[in-house]
Design an enzyme around this catalytic site. Structure first.
Site, mmCIF file in Angstrom:
data_model
loop_
_atom_site.group_PDB
_atom_site.id
_atom_site.type_symbol
_atom_site.label_atom_id
_atom_site.label_comp_id
_atom_site.label_asym_id
_atom_site.label_seq_id
_atom_site.Cartn_x
_atom_site.Cartn_y
_atom_site.Cartn_z
ATOM 1 C CD GLU A 87 34.723 25.699 43.732
ATOM 2 O OE1 GLU A 87 35.659 26.093 44.147
ATOM 3 O OE2 GLU A 87 34.584 24.453 42.958
ATOM 4 C CG HIS A 123 38.731 29.324 37.596
ATOM 5 N ND1 HIS A 123 39.956 28.636 38.067
ATOM 6 C CD2 HIS A 123 37.574 28.416 38.284
ATOM 7 C CE1 HIS A 123 39.679 27.768 39.064
ATOM 8 N NE2 HIS A 123 38.190 27.737 39.124
ATOM 9 C CG ASP A 142 32.529 40.647 46.897
ATOM 10 O OD1 ASP A 142 32.307 39.661 46.259
ATOM 11 O OD2 ASP A 142 31.869 41.792 46.923
ATOM 12 C CG HIS A 143 34.124 41.918 43.310
ATOM 13 N ND1 HIS A 143 33.074 41.579 43.909
ATOM 14 C CD2 HIS A 143 34.280 41.946 42.165
ATOM 15 C CE1 HIS A 143 32.085 41.610 43.221
ATOM 16 N NE2 HIS A 143 32.713 41.781 41.991
ATOM 17 C CG HIS A 194 34.203 29.381 41.531
ATOM 18 N ND1 HIS A 194 33.541 28.289 40.636
ATOM 19 C CD2 HIS A 194 35.415 28.991 41.547
ATOM 20 C CE1 HIS A 194 34.573 27.687 40.344
ATOM 21 N NE2 HIS A 194 35.432 27.829 40.851
ATOM 22 C CG HIS A 198 40.062 29.452 42.941
ATOM 23 N ND1 HIS A 198 39.678 28.300 43.843
ATOM 24 C CD2 HIS A 198 39.101 29.303 41.866
ATOM 25 C CE1 HIS A 198 38.731 27.601 43.306
ATOM 26 N NE2 HIS A 198 38.398 28.232 42.228
#
Length: 136
Positions: A125, A40, A80-81, A42, A15
């Site tokens: 996070e 970037h 996810d991803h 997480h 994000h």
């Protein structure tokens, strides 16, 4: 008897925190390295907690297999991803902060639970930064 049961889950996502109505300097001042124009990522850890009365017939608050399937389809497969800013509809209008991600997850799961059950979302996070959302 009333108690809380919880299930952990995990997803990875990228994000960028920024506001398009702010200039680059204000975005940098407020969001710092989270404003990276190249995004970037997480490794999010999620805890979904459901509170309610134990069913005297089953001994469950909720069948954990059912909860696991809801989390899989509504959260893991959905987030996810993904690049949250680009791939997830809700974040076209919401800045994808941990707070907003927890809010979106809550709203994805809540419709699948019986109305008498309470839902709480805890989203990590990072190992030290996390948020909790229990609804309005």
């Amino acid at each position: 008897m009333r108690l809380t049961v919880s299930r952990k889950a995990h997803f990875n996502a990228a994000h960028r925190l920024f506001r398009s109505d702010w200039d680059m300097q204000k975005n940098q001042d407020v969001f710092g390295k989270c404003n990276n124009p190249n995004y970037h990522g997480h490794n999010y850890e999620l805890i979904v907690s459901v509170t309610g009365n134990v069913n005297p017939e089953t001994g469950y608050v909720i069948d954990m297999k059912d909860l696991a399937e809801i989390i899989k389809t509504e959260v893991e497969e959905y987030l996810d991803h993904k690049n949250l800013n680009l791939d997830v509809e809700e974040f076209k209008t919401l800045n994808p902060t941990a707070e907003h991600i927890a809010f979106v997850i809550y709203n994805k799961i809540k419709p699948f639970l019986p109305s008498e059950l309470e839902l709480e979302i805890t989203l990590y996070e990072t190992p030290r930064n996390f948020v909790t959302y229990k609804g309005l």
